[in-house]
Design an enzyme around this catalytic site. Structure first.
Site, short mmCIF file in Angstrom:
data_model
loop_
_atom_site.label_atom_id
_atom_site.label_comp_id
_atom_site.label_asym_id
_atom_site.label_seq_id
_atom_site.Cartn_x
_atom_site.Cartn_y
_atom_site.Cartn_z
N GLY A 201 0.66 -1.12 -0.14
CA GLY A 201 -0.07 0.04 -0.04
C GLY A 201 0.93 1.28 -0.08
N ASN A 202 0.35 2.38 0.28
CA ASN A 202 1.02 3.59 0.33
C ASN A 202 0.43 4.59 1.36
OD1 ASN A 202 -0.95 5.36 -1.17
ND2 ASN A 202 -0.75 3.86 -2.57
N ARG A 203 0.95 5.73 1.51
CA ARG A 203 0.66 6.69 2.71
C ARG A 203 -0.22 7.58 2.37
NH1 ARG A 203 6.10 8.87 4.89
NH2 ARG A 203 4.50 9.86 6.49
#
Ligand code: CTP
Length: 399
Positions: A201-203
């Site tokens: 995933g990512n932020r």
């Protein structure tokens, strides 16, 4: 701006503190006008401390100053949060039996109410009719959220979070330059499964996209939101599709884009995915020597730009680039990198920010350059302010 915050007597009155703070932090001058019943739930001292102004809910003090008229005339915006069922009934009927209702009947300012009550009361025919009446008179109603209520129950009727009320109230003053336009916004961050419980995933928090959706809706657009792994309350938007992976996003967007006048894409899309996600959960012993093979994901936005060209669509495509600028002479400025990406993706407008220090993630403010074929502008402020600058650039581009 001078904002009068009315507080009526419900358990959600404690949340008015967050609303007052939200307005003062944005630099507005706030006066608070609670009803006598509101003061059973939240103290005048708290309201005075947060607003930096005295609180006096009594209709019969300082009568010589004709204070209901003074308060009505000096306010640029009046926000009642929470608004109880009883308050809405008296307001719809024009019963001016306390200072707040006197002010509301005397004012020419924009009025925004944020109702909060139990679900049964919200859906009672009397409340429905009172809401219709005040809406027909130009009052903006911020719909209650769905969630946990005072008792053990859950349902529609919960006061939305203070930032939703603050943003919604400020947006109600916006002009309607996007009326009749269909605006699609894809926001959040994709997740690419490794196994059935883990993902890459990512932020991205999705906050900038949600601010764009709030701003576009306030300016009269018909907004469709594609929410990518967003768990915050989006019940105020009529059209929301939830997706998780890049593949799901791609499918949702190719259906939407043909029908949209504008596509805004502040989405953090994974450039790669796991070639073969494992069915079930990878155990510790299995994962010890497990290599994960990644394969490229398509560039969804560039694909939509190709679709637009192939079909002769008019959709304005807006990309967002979170740039980590490497040190070195040839890395280019933020604006140069944005211009190159605009050309490379064959899109109409790009909004770029420098995320080298990681500070922007989940923050409430942003600092961007907005680049189109018509030139570049800079925008810095809350994510809602930046959203409005981006929409201004879209209007300028199509106008
Ligand atoms: N984007 C997309 N599909 C991808 C990657 C990005 O649609 N696989 C979109 C993003 O939603 C965004 C825009 O393209 O609106 C720019 O994203 P960015 O990550 O900056 O683009 P990349 O092409 O991945 O750029 P870089 O080579 O700098 O990683």
């Amino acid at each position: 701006m001078r904002i009068l915050v009315g507080v009526t007597g419900g358990i959600a009155a404690y949340k008015a503190a967050g609303v007052i703070r939200g307005f003062t932090e944005l630099g507005h001058t706030v006066k608070v006008l609670p009803t006598q019943n509101a003061l059973r739930f939240i103290g005048a001292t708290t309201l005075e401390a947060l607003s930096h102004n005295a609180v006096d809910p009594d209709l019969y003090t300082d009568v010589d100053s004709v204070k209901h008229i003074a308060l009505a005339q000096e306010a640029d915006l009046i926000v009642v949060a929470p608004a109880t069922a009883a308050f809405l009934a008296r307001y719809a009927s024009g019963i001016a039996d306390d200072l707040l209702l006197n002010v509301l009947l005397a004012t020419k300012a924009k009025v925004v109410v944020a109702p909060a009550m139990h679900t049964e009361m919200w859906f009672h025919p009397a409340t429905i009719s009172n809401i219709e009446t005040i809406r027909s008179r130009g009052v903006v109603v911020i719909e209650p959220a769905v969630g946990r209520l005072t008792g053990e129950d859950t349902g529609a009727g919960r006061l939305p979070e203070p930032e939703v009320i603050v943003n919604g109230a400020l947006a109600s003053l916006a002009n309607q330059d996007l009326a009749g336009m269909k605006v699609t916004i894809a926001t959040g961050g994709t997740r690419e499964p490794i196994d059935s419980v883990r993902y890459i995933g990512n932020r991205s928090s999705g906050k900038q996209g949600i601010a764009l959706a709030d701003a576009a809706a306030a300016r009269g657009a018909q907004v469709s939101l594609i929410a990518i792994n967003i768990e915050t309350d989006l019940s105020r938007f009529d059209r929301v599709a939830h997706v998780s992976t890049t593949q799901e996003l791609s499918v949702a967007l190719s259906e939407q884009v043909i029908d949209s006048d504008v596509l805004l894409m502040p989405a953090a899309v994974s450039d790669f995915k796991v070639e073969s996600a494992i069915a079930g959960k990878l155990s510790r012993s299995e994962s010890a020597n497990q290599a994960i093979q990644l394969v490229a994901n398509p560039d969804v936005l560039a694909g939509l730009a190709d679709l637009k060209l192939a079909r002769g669509l008019k959709t304005v495509l807006v990309g967002f680039a979170a740039e980590v600028i490497p040190s070195g002479e040839n890395s280019g400025t933020l604006q140069q990198r944005a211009e190159a990406k605009l050309t490379r993706k064959k899109i109409d407008l790009i909004v770029a920010n420098d995320v080298s220090d990681g500070k922007v993630f989940d923050a409430d403010s942003n600092d961007v350059v907005i680049v189109s074929t018509k030139g570049a502008t800079y925008s810095k402020g809350t994510k809602l302010e930046v959203a409005n600058d981006v929409l201004d650039a879209v209007v300028h581009l199509v106008g």
